[in-house]
Design an enzyme around this catalytic site. Structure first.
Site, mmCIF file in Angstrom:
data_model
loop_
_atom_site.group_PDB
_atom_site.id
_atom_site.type_symbol
_atom_site.label_atom_id
_atom_site.label_comp_id
_atom_site.label_asym_id
_atom_site.label_seq_id
_atom_site.Cartn_x
_atom_site.Cartn_y
_atom_site.Cartn_z
ATOM 1 N N GLU A 1 -4.022 -5.926 -2.770
ATOM 2 C CA GLU A 1 -4.764 -6.226 -1.547
ATOM 3 C C GLU A 1 -6.227 -5.798 -1.665
ATOM 4 O OE1 GLU A 1 -0.590 -4.778 -0.230
ATOM 5 O OE2 GLU A 1 -2.000 -4.394 -1.852
ATOM 6 N N CYS B 1 0.282 -0.418 2.086
ATOM 7 C CA CYS B 1 0.331 1.042 2.124
ATOM 8 C C CYS B 1 -0.827 1.545 3.000
ATOM 9 C CB CYS B 1 0.215 1.599 0.704
ATOM 10 S SG CYS B 1 -1.436 1.357 -0.014
#
Length: 158
Positions: A59, A87
């Site tokens: 990401e 996360c």
């Protein structure tokens, strides 16, 4: 012509995850899409092993590349598709980048920051304004299976 639905974009993210696996990286992929034109901006996968940098999650790498391509520090009116629930590091990067929507496939009970573990968007809605959407079904199962297979193979070789 294939309609570019969230499932279409997630399949591209899954292709990135498979690319990561072929490089012995944790198989997580990400795709960033312009919501106005429904077109691909960029895609990425984990490169933590290759770069020896534990911060190079799919990401984050995807967002950084898009910022470089666009010459912008924020990416409003975009959607990020990622094969695993972000996360805390990635959820914060998504928030700072002002991503409008983030779709994810597999949940992450150990380190997920959206629906598991820290639940950052719920705990801090004033800061985490991105809309998170989990895509369930076969695409979720494909992502889970890819991760399971990768870690089983890693355990056999260690």
């Amino acid at each position: 012509m294939t309609e570019k639905t969230p499932e279409y974009w997630m399949k591209l993210a899954l292709d990135e995850a498979k690319r990561a696996e072929s490089l012995d990286e944790i198989p997580i992929g990400a795709v960033l899409v312009d919501l106005e034109t429904n077109t691909l901006i960029t895609k990425a996968h984990n490169i933590t092993q290759m770069t020896q940098n534990s911060l190079n999650h799919a990401e984050k790498v995807c967002l950084e590349h898009a910022m470089t391509l666009r010459g912008e520090k924020v990416l409003p009116n975009t959607a990020l598709y990622t094969t695993l629930e972000p996360c805390p590091l990635c959820a914060t990067a998504i928030s700072f980048s002002r991503i409008k929507k983030c779709y994810f496939a597999a949940g992450d009970p150990k380190a997920g920051a959206v629906i598991h573990h820290t639940k950052l968007p719920t705990m801090h809605p004033h800061f985490f304004k991105t809309e998170y959407i989990q895509l369930k079904g076969s695409i979720e199962q494909d992502s889970i299976q890819l991760l399971k297979n990768f870690f089983q193979k890693q355990r056999k070789h260690s």
